[in-house]
Write a protein that holds these residues in place. Structure first.
Motif, PDB file in Angstrom:
ATOM      1  N   ALA A 114      65.543  31.118  -1.009  1.00  0.00           N
ATOM      2  CA  ALA A 114      65.246  32.303  -1.959  1.00  0.00           C
ATOM      3  C   ALA A 114      63.969  32.577  -2.153  1.00  0.00           C
ATOM      4  O   ALA A 114      63.310  33.399  -3.222  1.00  0.00           O
ATOM      5  CB  ALA A 114      65.677  31.858  -3.336  1.00  0.00           C
ATOM      6  N   HIS A 138      72.535  30.129  -5.390  1.00  0.00           N
ATOM      7  CA  HIS A 138      71.372  29.456  -6.062  1.00  0.00           C
ATOM      8  C   HIS A 138      71.071  30.314  -7.239  1.00  0.00           C
ATOM      9  O   HIS A 138      71.727  31.456  -7.507  1.00  0.00           O
ATOM     10  CB  HIS A 138      70.079  29.884  -5.032  1.00  0.00           C
ATOM     11  CG  HIS A 138      69.777  30.877  -4.681  1.00  0.00           C
ATOM     12  ND1 HIS A 138      70.545  31.732  -3.885  1.00  0.00           N
ATOM     13  CD2 HIS A 138      68.829  31.795  -5.134  1.00  0.00           C
ATOM     14  CE1 HIS A 138      70.067  33.189  -3.892  1.00  0.00           C
ATOM     15  NE2 HIS A 138      69.107  32.873  -4.578  1.00  0.00           N
ATOM     16  N   ASP A 140      67.366  31.897  -9.061  1.00  0.00           N
ATOM     17  CA  ASP A 140      66.297  32.242  -8.221  1.00  0.00           C
ATOM     18  C   ASP A 140      65.098  31.154  -9.013  1.00  0.00           C
ATOM     19  O   ASP A 140      65.058  30.737 -10.034  1.00  0.00           O
ATOM     20  CB  ASP A 140      65.571  33.711  -8.800  1.00  0.00           C
ATOM     21  CG  ASP A 140      66.254  34.424  -7.713  1.00  0.00           C
ATOM     22  OD1 ASP A 140      66.936  34.137  -6.841  1.00  0.00           O
ATOM     23  OD2 ASP A 140      65.631  35.688  -7.871  1.00  0.00           O
ATOM     24  N   HIS A 279      73.864  33.133  -8.059  1.00  0.00           N
ATOM     25  CA  HIS A 279      74.227  34.175  -7.169  1.00  0.00           C
ATOM     26  C   HIS A 279      74.104  34.002  -5.652  1.00  0.00           C
ATOM     27  O   HIS A 279      73.418  33.093  -5.116  1.00  0.00           O
ATOM     28  CB  HIS A 279      73.295  35.560  -7.425  1.00  0.00           C
ATOM     29  CG  HIS A 279      71.905  35.352  -7.588  1.00  0.00           C
ATOM     30  ND1 HIS A 279      71.169  34.417  -8.014  1.00  0.00           N
ATOM     31  CD2 HIS A 279      70.958  35.749  -6.502  1.00  0.00           C
ATOM     32  CE1 HIS A 279      70.066  34.382  -7.902  1.00  0.00           C
ATOM     33  NE2 HIS A 279      69.685  35.191  -6.669  1.00  0.00           N
ATOM     34  N   ARG A 300      61.181  39.346 -10.340  1.00  0.00           N
ATOM     35  CA  ARG A 300      61.641  38.062 -11.163  1.00  0.00           C
ATOM     36  C   ARG A 300      60.522  37.675 -12.406  1.00  0.00           C
ATOM     37  O   ARG A 300      59.571  38.220 -12.208  1.00  0.00           O
ATOM     38  CB  ARG A 300      61.480  36.705 -10.194  1.00  0.00           C
ATOM     39  CG  ARG A 300      62.230  36.824  -9.383  1.00  0.00           C
ATOM     40  CD  ARG A 300      61.787  35.455  -8.211  1.00  0.00           C
ATOM     41  NE  ARG A 300      62.957  35.471  -7.289  1.00  0.00           N
ATOM     42  CZ  ARG A 300      62.869  34.824  -6.113  1.00  0.00           C
ATOM     43  NH1 ARG A 300      61.583  34.524  -5.624  1.00  0.00           N
ATOM     44  NH2 ARG A 300      63.864  34.920  -5.200  1.00  0.00           N
TER      45      ARG A 300
HETATM   46 FE   LIG Z   1      68.208  35.149  -5.477  1.00  0.00          FE
END
Ligand SMILES: [Fe+2]
Length: 308
Positions: A114, A138, A140, A279, A300
């Motif tokens: 990721a 996973h 994030d 996701h 993010r």
């Molecule tokens: Fe991701």
């Protein structure tokens, strides 16, 4: 303390559980909210988004493809209370990452699925989000430091791949619920402060990212947070039978119909916004011309979406 995700709180948990299950099953298109101008979302649009996020921890945004640009995305996410970005090496000055395949077949060593935040020496092709390979389940930022966990993210599509590149999405609260129904011991094992460790990323003797040790499930500011990667390499699970059993139960969730997995391939102008739900992404075939190749923008945040 009346906390539904506290293992000693069976009564508030069962109320929370009933409320949660009442909302499912649901179709991804019911999570869709058209937003006319991303840079100036209307109160009714924000309210519609928050209703979905409150229930499912995610929403599907439908915007004009040509309105998706850095400043508009930041204005949109600010309107949802997201202010603190988790900037990484490949984000531009505004912390917006352009996710596109670099068309390089990376070596196995040094992958983190990721996109950790290396400094120097690493290239985009070292990190699976920037390739056309499948990306396993996973949340994030699972490799981030405990106090820099990712609370929310958005992912907007400028151009999809020629084929594939579909996302799978599971509300992490639903994953918690199903695991707790199966055995509260799974939750206890996955809430251990050393449940999951991600080794440091070291290249040529330099530590590019420190080791990350922490729980899978934790409570942050009154909300359930999940820190997880299904990858088999470069992860170290706590070596106890309880942890192994919980990890296996978690693996099984990804093929269970009753966790209500959403599967969706974003089209131009569409985006996902979520409180860092579980996701994954399927592999894809892309156009050779970089101007036509799959391109998504991602941001993010350390915050969660503010609902009130
Ligand atoms: Fe991701």
């Amino acid at each position: 303390m009346d906390d539904p995700v506290d293992l000693s709180e069976n009564r508030s948990y069962s109320h929370w559980r009933v409320r949660k299950l009442r909302a499912y099953p649901h179709d991804i298109n019911d999570l869709r909210v058209p937003v006319e101008r991303l840079d100036r979302p209307k109160p009714a649009e924000l309210a519609a988004l928050k209703t979905r996020i409150d229930t499912f921890n995610m929403a599907l945004v439908e915007a004009e493809p040509d309105r998706i640009e850095t400043e508009a995305l930041l204005a949109f996410t600010r309107a949802l209370g997201l202010h603190t970005t988790d900037a990484n090496l490949f984000a531009d000055a505004s912390a917006v990452s352009r996710i596109t395949a670099t068309r390089r077949n990376p070596d196995e060593e040094g992958h983190l699925d990721a996109g950790p935040a290396p400094t120097g020496g690493a290239t985009l092709g070292d990190f699976i989000p920037y390739t056309d390979k499948p990306l396993s389940w996973h949340t994030d930022g699972y490799y981030n430091a405990p106090d820099e966990q990712v609370g929310a993210w958005c992912l907007f599509c400028i151009r999809p791949a020629r084929h594939g590149g579909e996302n799978g999405l599971i509300d992490h609260e639903m994953a918690y619920l199903r695991l707790r129904d199966e055995s509260p011991e799974h939750i206890a094992a996955l809430s251990h402060p050393q449940a999951l460790s991600i080794p440091a990323h070291v290249r040529d003797g330099h530590t590019l990212r420190a080791e990350s040790v922490g729980p899978v499930f934790s409570l942050r500011n009154g909300h359930l947070h999940m820190r997880y990667s299904a990858r088999a390499r470069h992860v170290i699970w706590r070596d106890t039978p309880e942890t192994q059993a919980a990890r296996a139960a978690l693996d099984r969730l990804f093929s269970r119909p009753d966790v209500f997995t959403f599967r969706y391939r974003l089209g131009p102008g569409e985006g996902l916004i979520s409180n860092n739900v579980l996701h994954c992404r399927s592999g894809f075939d892309d156009e050779d011309d970089p101007a036509k190749a799959r391109l998504l923008y991602r941001i993010r945040f350390l915050d969660r979406i503010v609902l009130d």
